[in-house]
Write a protein that holds these residues in place. Structure first.
Motif, PDB file in Angstrom:
ATOM      1  N   GLY A 156       0.809  -1.222   0.000  1.00 56.20           N
ATOM      2  CA  GLY A 156       0.000   0.000   0.000  1.00 56.20           C
ATOM      3  C   GLY A 156       0.838   1.266   0.000  1.00 56.20           C
ATOM      4  O   GLY A 156       0.364   2.331  -0.398  1.00 56.20           O
ATOM      5  N   HIS A 157       2.087   1.150   0.445  1.00 54.26           N
ATOM      6  CA  HIS A 157       2.925   2.353   0.542  1.00 54.26           C
ATOM      7  C   HIS A 157       3.984   2.422  -0.549  1.00 54.26           C
ATOM      8  O   HIS A 157       4.970   3.144  -0.431  1.00 54.26           O
ATOM      9  CB  HIS A 157       3.492   2.475   1.956  1.00 54.26           C
ATOM     10  CG  HIS A 157       2.378   2.504   2.954  1.00 54.26           C
ATOM     11  ND1 HIS A 157       1.534   3.577   3.070  1.00 54.26           N
ATOM     12  CD2 HIS A 157       1.893   1.537   3.776  1.00 54.26           C
ATOM     13  CE1 HIS A 157       0.596   3.286   3.958  1.00 54.26           C
ATOM     14  NE2 HIS A 157       0.785   2.061   4.399  1.00 54.26           N
ATOM     15  N   LEU A 158       3.739   1.660  -1.612  1.00 57.45           N
ATOM     16  CA  LEU A 158       4.549   1.804  -2.826  1.00 57.45           C
ATOM     17  C   LEU A 158       4.170   3.143  -3.449  1.00 57.45           C
ATOM     18  O   LEU A 158       2.992   3.434  -3.648  1.00 57.45           O
ATOM     19  CB  LEU A 158       4.195   0.670  -3.790  1.00 57.45           C
ATOM     20  CG  LEU A 158       4.981   0.600  -5.086  1.00 57.45           C
ATOM     21  CD1 LEU A 158       6.363   0.017  -4.812  1.00 57.45           C
ATOM     22  CD2 LEU A 158       4.259  -0.282  -6.089  1.00 57.45           C
ATOM     23  N   GLU A 166      -1.507  13.017   0.217  1.00 55.55           N
ATOM     24  CA  GLU A 166      -0.976  12.637   1.514  1.00 55.55           C
ATOM     25  C   GLU A 166      -1.496  11.262   1.924  1.00 55.55           C
ATOM     26  O   GLU A 166      -2.646  10.939   1.689  1.00 55.55           O
ATOM     27  CB  GLU A 166      -1.426  13.661   2.562  1.00 55.55           C
ATOM     28  CG  GLU A 166      -0.299  14.533   3.053  1.00 55.55           C
ATOM     29  CD  GLU A 166      -0.802  15.548   4.052  1.00 55.55           C
ATOM     30  OE1 GLU A 166      -1.249  15.116   5.124  1.00 55.55           O
ATOM     31  OE2 GLU A 166      -0.754  16.751   3.728  1.00 55.55           O
ATOM     32  N   CYS A 167      -0.623  10.477   2.549  1.00 54.99           N
ATOM     33  CA  CYS A 167      -1.001   9.141   2.993  1.00 54.99           C
ATOM     34  C   CYS A 167      -0.938   9.083   4.519  1.00 54.99           C
ATOM     35  O   CYS A 167      -0.204   9.854   5.138  1.00 54.99           O
ATOM     36  CB  CYS A 167      -0.032   8.129   2.384  1.00 54.99           C
ATOM     37  SG  CYS A 167      -0.344   6.427   2.892  1.00 54.99           S
ATOM     38  N   GLY A 168      -1.685   8.169   5.108  1.00 54.60           N
ATOM     39  CA  GLY A 168      -1.682   7.995   6.561  1.00 54.60           C
ATOM     40  C   GLY A 168      -0.312   7.641   7.117  1.00 54.60           C
ATOM     41  O   GLY A 168      -0.064   7.776   8.315  1.00 54.60           O
ATOM     42  N   CYS A 169       0.592   7.174   6.259  1.00 58.45           N
ATOM     43  CA  CYS A 169       1.927   6.751   6.721  1.00 58.45           C
ATOM     44  C   CYS A 169       2.871   7.937   6.884  1.00 58.45           C
ATOM     45  O   CYS A 169       4.005   7.775   7.313  1.00 58.45           O
ATOM     46  CB  CYS A 169       2.531   5.745   5.741  1.00 58.45           C
ATOM     47  SG  CYS A 169       3.090   6.475   4.189  1.00 58.45           S
ATOM     48  N   GLY A 170       2.407   9.131   6.503  1.00 58.11           N
ATOM     49  CA  GLY A 170       3.258  10.312   6.655  1.00 58.11           C
ATOM     50  C   GLY A 170       3.959  10.714   5.364  1.00 58.11           C
ATOM     51  O   GLY A 170       4.622  11.747   5.319  1.00 58.11           O
ATOM     52  N   GLY A 173       1.750  10.235  -2.100  1.00 55.59           N
ATOM     53  CA  GLY A 173       1.724   9.549  -3.392  1.00 55.59           C
ATOM     54  C   GLY A 173       1.743   8.030  -3.327  1.00 55.59           C
ATOM     55  O   GLY A 173       2.035   7.374  -4.321  1.00 55.59           O
ATOM     56  N   CYS A 174       1.430   7.448  -2.158  1.00 49.62           N
ATOM     57  CA  CYS A 174       1.398   5.981  -2.031  1.00 49.62           C
ATOM     58  C   CYS A 174       0.194   5.426  -2.808  1.00 49.62           C
ATOM     59  O   CYS A 174      -0.843   6.087  -2.920  1.00 49.62           O
ATOM     60  CB  CYS A 174       1.255   5.566  -0.576  1.00 49.62           C
ATOM     61  SG  CYS A 174       2.613   6.103   0.485  1.00 49.62           S
ATOM     62  N   ILE A 175       0.298   4.197  -3.299  1.00 50.22           N
ATOM     63  CA  ILE A 175      -0.787   3.567  -4.054  1.00 50.22           C
ATOM     64  C   ILE A 175      -2.076   3.477  -3.215  1.00 50.22           C
ATOM     65  O   ILE A 175      -3.184   3.513  -3.742  1.00 50.22           O
ATOM     66  CB  ILE A 175      -0.378   2.164  -4.607  1.00 50.22           C
ATOM     67  CG1 ILE A 175      -1.487   1.541  -5.476  1.00 50.22           C
ATOM     68  CG2 ILE A 175       0.010   1.197  -3.511  1.00 50.22           C
ATOM     69  CD1 ILE A 175      -1.860   2.316  -6.713  1.00 50.22           C
TER      70      ILE A 175
HETATM   71 ZN   LIG Z   1       1.796   5.528   2.585  1.00 51.52          ZN
END
Ligand SMILES: [Zn+2]
Length: 301
Positions: A156-158, A166-170, A173-175
């Motif tokens: 998911g964070h590719l 923005e992604c929840g991982c900080g 542009g993550c998938i």
């Molecule tokens: Zn991410």
């Protein structure tokens, strides 16, 4: 040989007694006391004890969302549960006389698909689980690949879009921001011109085969195809298994993924094409995978 699989969710804990063919012989479900680490541990112990009663059980596996160490014993971090650096394997083994294995829930589900579902006849499989987010699992050469620290296969964070959403991982542009159920709802809103469309209305459009829904699925699939093309450059799986709630769209999702995959694949035309399949085990994948990983672990002891 019997083993027990436990799948911990945000609202419920599912437990099952599973044989070595991956068949569920008995099933139980209890509410998930996600706020309390101690109550969670107690509930798991009770479930395992109930399911083992009168059955020759050899091992138990516990699947949970979060980072699990490579030794399948400690939960470093669980986003929805009150576990931080929790030595869960040791704690459970101190209370139950069985070998215990802990695994990330997406990895457990992927293992189940590889052993008993859509990935059964392959040795290299990559699974993408399209739920609210995007989860993943990698089988390489017949083994679950979790990385040197146990935190690998976080597909998911590719990154698919530099400086993207923005992604929840900080990161950005993550998938996950482009290929998840949440992203699909965004595309449905754009296609219908209705910014207030909710998840249930979106689901209905997909079920009714509304043209706007197919266009939204095409957008979703094209992003996932980009991710798969990058994954193939690194992992070269023989099969991609697509699971999660959105996978119910079947061919309508697989088709745009395949098309985009081929467009974005390196050495286009010279690279053998993997298959794209829908997952088969649905909601049982977590318990079946956790049980089978525990069986595998116990056989090596
Ligand atoms: Zn991410």
């Amino acid at each position: 040989m019997y083993s027990i699989g436990i799948d911990i969710g945000g609202t419920k804990i599912a437990g099952a007694l599973v044989n070595d063919l991956g068949e569920i012989l008995e099933q139980r479900q209890v509410p998930s006391p996600a706020h309390s680490a101690q109550q969670m541990e107690d509930s798991i112990v009770e479930l395992i004890q109930e399911l083992s009663q009168g059955n020759p059980v050899k091992a138990a596996g516990v699947a949970a969302a979060g980072f699990i160490d490579a030794a399948q014993s400690t939960v470093y971090y669980a986003p929805n549960i009150a576990w931080r650096n929790e030595p869960l394997k040791d704690k459970l083994e101190a209370r139950i006389n069985l070998p215990i294995v802990i695994e990330n829930d997406a990895n457990a589900a992927g293992w189940a698909e590889y052993r008993f579902g859509a990935g059964k006849s392959f040795t290299h499989m990559t699974m993408l689980t399209i739920g609210t987010g995007v989860g993943g699992a990698i089988i390489a050469n017949g083994e679950l690949f979790t990385g040197g620290f146990g935190a690998g296969a976080e597909i998911g964070h590719l990154r698919v879009q530099p400086d993207g959403l923005e992604c929840g991982c900080g990161q950005r542009g993550c998938i996950e921001s482009y290929g998840s159920g949440r992203a699909l709802l965004r595309y449905l809103r754009e296609e219908t011109g209705n910014p207030a469309l909710d998840a249930n209305e979106g689901k209905k459009l997909l079920e009714d085969g509304d043209p706007a829904a197919w266009r939204a699925l095409e957008t979703l699939g094209s992003w996932l195809g980009i991710a798969c093309a990058s994954l193939s450059a690194v992992l070269d799986p023989q099969v991609y298994v697509i699971g999660g709630g959105v996978a119910a769209a079947g061919e309508h999702l697989l088709q745009p993924i395949r098309e985009s995959f081929l467009t974005n694949l390196s050495a286009q035309g010279y690279h053998p094409e993997p298959e794209f399949r829908i997952a088969q085990l649905a909601n049982d994948a977590g318990v079946v995978g956790a049980a089978d990983l525990a069986r595998k672990h116990a056989e090596k002891l």
